[in-house]
Design a protein around this motif. Structure first.
Motif, PDB file in Angstrom:
ATOM      1  N   GLY A  23       0.810  -1.209   0.000  1.00 30.79           N
ATOM      2  CA  GLY A  23       0.000   0.000   0.000  1.00 30.79           C
ATOM      3  C   GLY A  23       0.842   1.257   0.000  1.00 30.79           C
ATOM      4  O   GLY A  23       1.992   1.262   0.442  1.00 30.79           O
ATOM      5  N   PHE A  24       0.264   2.321  -0.517  1.00 30.97           N
ATOM      6  CA  PHE A  24       0.894   3.631  -0.472  1.00 30.97           C
ATOM      7  C   PHE A  24      -0.198   4.695  -0.529  1.00 30.97           C
ATOM      8  O   PHE A  24      -1.346   4.405  -0.849  1.00 30.97           O
ATOM      9  CB  PHE A  24       1.906   3.820  -1.613  1.00 30.97           C
ATOM     10  N   VAL A  25       0.187   5.917  -0.209  1.00 32.46           N
ATOM     11  CA  VAL A  25      -0.735   7.044  -0.248  1.00 32.46           C
ATOM     12  C   VAL A  25      -0.243   8.024  -1.306  1.00 32.46           C
ATOM     13  O   VAL A  25       0.949   8.321  -1.384  1.00 32.46           O
ATOM     14  CB  VAL A  25      -0.815   7.756   1.121  1.00 32.46           C
ATOM     15  N   ILE A  26      -1.170   8.482  -2.139  1.00 30.03           N
ATOM     16  CA  ILE A  26      -0.887   9.534  -3.111  1.00 30.03           C
ATOM     17  C   ILE A  26      -1.826  10.691  -2.805  1.00 30.03           C
ATOM     18  O   ILE A  26      -2.956  10.466  -2.360  1.00 30.03           O
ATOM     19  CB  ILE A  26      -1.055   9.029  -4.566  1.00 30.03           C
ATOM     20  N   GLN A  27      -1.335  11.914  -2.990  1.00 32.94           N
ATOM     21  CA  GLN A  27      -2.153  13.086  -2.688  1.00 32.94           C
ATOM     22  C   GLN A  27      -2.446  13.875  -3.954  1.00 32.94           C
ATOM     23  O   GLN A  27      -1.592  13.993  -4.830  1.00 32.94           O
ATOM     24  CB  GLN A  27      -1.450  14.000  -1.692  1.00 32.94           C
ATOM     25  N   PHE A  28      -3.650  14.420  -4.018  1.00 30.04           N
ATOM     26  CA  PHE A  28      -4.060  15.315  -5.087  1.00 30.04           C
ATOM     27  C   PHE A  28      -4.357  16.669  -4.449  1.00 30.04           C
ATOM     28  O   PHE A  28      -5.128  16.742  -3.487  1.00 30.04           O
ATOM     29  CB  PHE A  28      -5.299  14.779  -5.801  1.00 30.04           C
ATOM     30  N   SER A  29      -3.743  17.712  -4.983  1.00 31.46           N
ATOM     31  CA  SER A  29      -3.930  19.039  -4.405  1.00 31.46           C
ATOM     32  C   SER A  29      -5.319  19.584  -4.738  1.00 31.46           C
ATOM     33  O   SER A  29      -5.947  19.150  -5.695  1.00 31.46           O
ATOM     34  CB  SER A  29      -2.850  19.991  -4.933  1.00 31.46           C
ATOM     35  N   ARG A  30      -5.785  20.529  -3.915  1.00 30.38           N
ATOM     36  CA  ARG A  30      -7.063  21.204  -4.148  1.00 30.38           C
ATOM     37  C   ARG A  30      -6.869  22.690  -3.915  1.00 30.38           C
ATOM     38  O   ARG A  30      -6.088  23.087  -3.054  1.00 30.38           O
ATOM     39  CB  ARG A  30      -8.145  20.689  -3.188  1.00 30.38           C
ATOM     40  N   ASN A  31      -7.590  23.491  -4.666  1.00 31.36           N
ATOM     41  CA  ASN A  31      -7.501  24.944  -4.488  1.00 31.36           C
ATOM     42  C   ASN A  31      -8.039  25.347  -3.122  1.00 31.36           C
ATOM     43  O   ASN A  31      -9.170  25.025  -2.772  1.00 31.36           O
ATOM     44  CB  ASN A  31      -8.303  25.673  -5.570  1.00 31.36           C
ATOM     45  N   LYS A  32      -7.231  26.031  -2.347  1.00 30.26           N
ATOM     46  CA  LYS A  32      -7.620  26.615  -1.056  1.00 30.26           C
ATOM     47  C   LYS A  32      -8.175  25.609  -0.062  1.00 30.26           C
ATOM     48  O   LYS A  32      -8.917  25.954   0.844  1.00 30.26           O
ATOM     49  CB  LYS A  32      -8.622  27.744  -1.268  1.00 30.26           C
ATOM     50  N   GLN A  33      -7.854  24.344  -0.227  1.00 29.23           N
ATOM     51  CA  GLN A  33      -8.270  23.306   0.715  1.00 29.23           C
ATOM     52  C   GLN A  33      -7.107  22.344   0.907  1.00 29.23           C
ATOM     53  O   GLN A  33      -6.174  22.327   0.125  1.00 29.23           O
ATOM     54  CB  GLN A  33      -9.473  22.543   0.179  1.00 29.23           C
ATOM     55  N   SER A  34      -7.217  21.528   1.937  1.00 27.76           N
ATOM     56  CA  SER A  34      -6.174  20.532   2.156  1.00 27.76           C
ATOM     57  C   SER A  34      -6.225  19.492   1.035  1.00 27.76           C
ATOM     58  O   SER A  34      -7.279  19.272   0.427  1.00 27.76           O
ATOM     59  CB  SER A  34      -6.357  19.864   3.520  1.00 27.76           C
ATOM     60  N   PRO A  35      -5.099  18.850   0.732  1.00 27.99           N
ATOM     61  CA  PRO A  35      -5.078  17.854  -0.350  1.00 27.99           C
ATOM     62  C   PRO A  35      -5.963  16.655  -0.033  1.00 27.99           C
ATOM     63  O   PRO A  35      -6.263  16.373   1.128  1.00 27.99           O
ATOM     64  CB  PRO A  35      -3.617  17.422  -0.416  1.00 27.99           C
ATOM     65  N   VAL A  36      -6.375  15.963  -1.089  1.00 26.63           N
ATOM     66  CA  VAL A  36      -7.106  14.711  -0.947  1.00 26.63           C
ATOM     67  C   VAL A  36      -6.078  13.588  -0.978  1.00 26.63           C
ATOM     68  O   VAL A  36      -5.261  13.520  -1.892  1.00 26.63           O
ATOM     69  CB  VAL A  36      -8.110  14.519  -2.106  1.00 26.63           C
ATOM     70  N   SER A  37      -6.101  12.729   0.025  1.00 25.07           N
ATOM     71  CA  SER A  37      -5.181  11.595   0.090  1.00 25.07           C
ATOM     72  C   SER A  37      -5.925  10.325  -0.275  1.00 25.07           C
ATOM     73  O   SER A  37      -7.005  10.070   0.248  1.00 25.07           O
ATOM     74  CB  SER A  37      -4.598  11.457   1.493  1.00 25.07           C
ATOM     75  N   MET A  38      -5.340   9.548  -1.177  1.00 25.56           N
ATOM     76  CA  MET A  38      -5.938   8.286  -1.605  1.00 25.56           C
ATOM     77  C   MET A  38      -5.017   7.142  -1.207  1.00 25.56           C
ATOM     78  O   MET A  38      -3.817   7.170  -1.501  1.00 25.56           O
ATOM     79  CB  MET A  38      -6.114   8.261  -3.125  1.00 25.56           C
ATOM     80  N   LEU A  39      -5.579   6.158  -0.532  1.00 25.74           N
ATOM     81  CA  LEU A  39      -4.851   4.936  -0.238  1.00 25.74           C
ATOM     82  C   LEU A  39      -4.912   4.061  -1.480  1.00 25.74           C
ATOM     83  O   LEU A  39      -5.988   3.885  -2.072  1.00 25.74           O
ATOM     84  CB  LEU A  39      -5.488   4.213   0.952  1.00 25.74           C
ATOM     85  N   CYS A  40      -3.769   3.544  -1.913  1.00 25.25           N
ATOM     86  CA  CYS A  40      -3.692   2.745  -3.134  1.00 25.25           C
ATOM     87  C   CYS A  40      -3.034   1.404  -2.837  1.00 25.25           C
ATOM     88  O   CYS A  40      -2.271   1.273  -1.882  1.00 25.25           O
ATOM     89  CB  CYS A  40      -2.856   3.465  -4.190  1.00 25.25           C
ATOM     90  N   THR A  41      -3.323   0.424  -3.697  1.00 25.49           N
ATOM     91  CA  THR A  41      -2.722  -0.902  -3.606  1.00 25.49           C
ATOM     92  C   THR A  41      -2.033  -1.206  -4.927  1.00 25.49           C
ATOM     93  O   THR A  41      -2.629  -1.028  -5.991  1.00 25.49           O
ATOM     94  CB  THR A  41      -3.797  -1.965  -3.332  1.00 25.49           C
ATOM     95  N   VAL A  42      -0.791  -1.675  -4.856  1.00 25.25           N
ATOM     96  CA  VAL A  42      -0.033  -2.020  -6.057  1.00 25.25           C
ATOM     97  C   VAL A  42      -0.628  -3.281  -6.675  1.00 25.25           C
ATOM     98  O   VAL A  42      -0.775  -4.302  -6.008  1.00 25.25           O
ATOM     99  CB  VAL A  42       1.459  -2.234  -5.735  1.00 25.25           C
ATOM    100  N   VAL A  43      -0.991  -3.194  -7.964  1.00 20.14           N
ATOM    101  CA  VAL A  43      -1.575  -4.320  -8.693  1.00 20.14           C
ATOM    102  C   VAL A  43      -0.507  -5.029  -9.523  1.00 20.14           C
ATOM    103  O   VAL A  43      -0.512  -6.249  -9.645  1.00 20.14           O
ATOM    104  CB  VAL A  43      -2.734  -3.841  -9.596  1.00 20.14           C
TER     105      VAL A  43
END
Length: 139
Positions: A77-97
């Motif tokens: 597993g790992f976490v990747i983040q997507f930035s957002r305007n004027k808000q905290s980033p969205v973090s997604m938990l991912c699984t290596v396939v």
């Protein structure tokens, strides 16, 4: 880095498209090529080694693929983040396939497992969040 808003726009566009390309017929979700550099946060590593630079290659509603210098274990597993305007980033938990060797490193395909909710609107120390996530997954 791909923003959460851009990601949402890509997903909405994908849902409206017909899978006319034969490559997409056997896939659960259509992919969109999106290149960019970002970092992922690996769960099975010490905090000092957890961050890994990656080159994003494509993204879908169900996951993403990227190139990196390190081999990643299938199922890890790992976490990747997507930035957002004027808000905290969205973090997604991912699984290596899958993780396949290439001439310059590895090509990794990952599935989005879930979105991780932030504890608060401001984040002063992401390492404590990563430790919390790591401990909850590995125990």
């Amino acid at each position: 880095m791909l923003s959460a808003e851009n990601f949402a726009e890509i997903i909405n566009a994908l849902r409206k498209m017909e899978p006319s390309d034969p490559v997409h017929k056997n896939r659960r979700a259509m992919r969109v090529q999106h290149t960019g550099k970002t970092h992922i946060y690996r769960m099975e590593f010490d905090p000092s080694e957890a961050t890994l630079a990656v080159d994003l290659r494509d993204i879908s509603a169900r996951g993403c693929s990227f190139s990196c210098k390190s081999r990643m274990k299938v199922g890890s597993g790992f976490v990747i983040q997507f930035s957002r305007n004027k808000q905290s980033p969205v973090s997604m938990l991912c699984t290596v396939v899958h993780c396949r060797p290439t001439s310059i490193g590895y090509r990794v395909g990952a599935e989005f497992t879930c979105s991780l909710e932030a504890k608060s609107a401001s984040r002063e120390d992401d390492s404590s969040d990563l430790d919390r996530i790591r401990n909850s997954i590995l125990t």
